[in-house]
Motif scaffolding. Sequence first.
Motif, PDB file in Angstrom:
ATOM      1  N   THR A   1       0.868  -1.170   0.000  1.00 29.27           N
ATOM      2  CA  THR A   1       0.000   0.000   0.000  1.00 29.27           C
ATOM      3  C   THR A   1       0.906   1.221   0.000  1.00 29.27           C
ATOM      4  O   THR A   1       1.782   1.346   0.857  1.00 29.27           O
ATOM      5  CB  THR A   1      -0.909   0.029   1.242  1.00 29.27           C
ATOM      6  N   THR A   2       0.705   2.112  -0.963  1.00 34.17           N
ATOM      7  CA  THR A   2       1.496   3.331  -1.073  1.00 34.17           C
ATOM      8  C   THR A   2       0.662   4.507  -0.605  1.00 34.17           C
ATOM      9  O   THR A   2      -0.491   4.656  -1.011  1.00 34.17           O
ATOM     10  CB  THR A   2       1.934   3.565  -2.535  1.00 34.17           C
ATOM     11  N   VAL A   3       1.237   5.345   0.260  1.00 33.98           N
ATOM     12  CA  VAL A   3       0.577   6.564   0.716  1.00 33.98           C
ATOM     13  C   VAL A   3       1.466   7.741   0.334  1.00 33.98           C
ATOM     14  O   VAL A   3       2.631   7.804   0.739  1.00 33.98           O
ATOM     15  CB  VAL A   3       0.327   6.537   2.241  1.00 33.98           C
ATOM     16  N   VAL A   4       0.923   8.649  -0.486  1.00 33.29           N
ATOM     17  CA  VAL A   4       1.631   9.851  -0.905  1.00 33.29           C
ATOM     18  C   VAL A   4       1.022  11.024  -0.144  1.00 33.29           C
ATOM     19  O   VAL A   4      -0.187  11.259  -0.224  1.00 33.29           O
ATOM     20  CB  VAL A   4       1.501  10.074  -2.427  1.00 33.29           C
ATOM     21  N   LEU A   5       1.852  11.721   0.608  1.00 35.34           N
ATOM     22  CA  LEU A   5       1.383  12.825   1.432  1.00 35.34           C
ATOM     23  C   LEU A   5       1.360  14.123   0.639  1.00 35.34           C
ATOM     24  O   LEU A   5       2.229  14.355  -0.197  1.00 35.34           O
ATOM     25  CB  LEU A   5       2.265  12.987   2.663  1.00 35.34           C
ATOM     26  N   GLY A   6       0.391  14.973   0.954  1.00 29.66           N
ATOM     27  CA  GLY A   6       0.272  16.259   0.277  1.00 29.66           C
ATOM     28  C   GLY A   6       0.951  17.386   1.025  1.00 29.66           C
ATOM     29  O   GLY A   6       0.726  18.547   0.717  1.00 29.66           O
ATOM     30  N   GLY A   7       1.753  17.051   2.030  1.00 30.83           N
ATOM     31  CA  GLY A   7       2.471  18.062   2.811  1.00 30.83           C
ATOM     32  C   GLY A   7       2.005  18.062   4.252  1.00 30.83           C
ATOM     33  O   GLY A   7       0.953  18.622   4.570  1.00 30.83           O
ATOM     34  N   LEU A   8       2.768  17.417   5.123  1.00 31.72           N
ATOM     35  CA  LEU A   8       2.415  17.386   6.546  1.00 31.72           C
ATOM     36  C   LEU A   8       2.500  18.781   7.136  1.00 31.72           C
ATOM     37  O   LEU A   8       3.500  19.466   6.953  1.00 31.72           O
ATOM     38  CB  LEU A   8       3.373  16.469   7.312  1.00 31.72           C
ATOM     39  N   GLN A   9       1.461  19.189   7.827  1.00 34.82           N
ATOM     40  CA  GLN A   9       1.427  20.485   8.498  1.00 34.82           C
ATOM     41  C   GLN A   9       1.170  20.265   9.983  1.00 34.82           C
ATOM     42  O   GLN A   9       0.283  19.471  10.340  1.00 34.82           O
ATOM     43  CB  GLN A   9       0.306  21.358   7.926  1.00 34.82           C
ATOM     44  N   LYS A  10       1.920  20.949  10.822  1.00 38.27           N
ATOM     45  CA  LYS A  10       1.669  20.856  12.262  1.00 38.27           C
ATOM     46  C   LYS A  10       0.238  21.280  12.542  1.00 38.27           C
ATOM     47  O   LYS A  10      -0.274  22.219  11.927  1.00 38.27           O
ATOM     48  CB  LYS A  10       2.638  21.743  13.038  1.00 38.27           C
ATOM     49  N   ALA A  11      -0.405  20.555  13.464  1.00 37.37           N
ATOM     50  CA  ALA A  11      -1.792  20.860  13.822  1.00 37.37           C
ATOM     51  C   ALA A  11      -2.003  20.473  15.273  1.00 37.37           C
ATOM     52  O   ALA A  11      -1.391  19.528  15.769  1.00 37.37           O
ATOM     53  CB  ALA A  11      -2.752  20.090  12.918  1.00 37.37           C
TER      54      ALA A  11
END
Length: 193
Positions: free
Chosen positions: A170-180
């Motif tokens: 399973t591949t997961v491509v992130l759109g940009g981790l942002q602190k929250a």
Amino acid sequence: MLRLITAALTALVLTTVSAAAQQLSLNQISQYLNSIQSAKSPFTQINGDGTISTGTISIKRPGKVRFEYNPPEQALVLAWSGAVYVFDKKVRGQPETYPLSQTPLSIILERNVNLAQRGMVTGHSYDGTATTVTAQDPRHPEYGSIQMKFTGNPVELRQWIIRDGNGNTTTVVLGGLQKANLPNSLFDVNRVN
């Protein structure tokens, strides 16, 4: 003379670019992962059968993750209190449950990530753009592995590929981790409707 100056400037720029774009060390990557306390990102998931899903991932370390899928998917995946829960809203039954420690995702959700731990990293490479690290639980390689891609300057996790104990990927491509600032209740399986 102008050609000589241009050649010198070009060499200087290329040297600077190549110095900035280098393979990240395991310590740099471990420090980066340990710096992630609470973050969100849109994601695209490519399943082993080629189907694609999208959604939002929320991470709160240690040990918590939430994969909230966009329609038409009706799934919710939570890691909470040492277990992974897979809810299928179409079925509305009890979730499938797995120990988090038996999934490769547990490696990046640990309280203290140490990729330099003996036997954990099985691959560490750089393709000119991204550093790729493949890791597994050295005590239980049969649980599978996680292959993570990082870019540098600043260090950022861009994607991972999980290969489970059965060889499924399973591949997961992130759109940009942002602190929250994420509340614990977001991950609480007792609050899922």
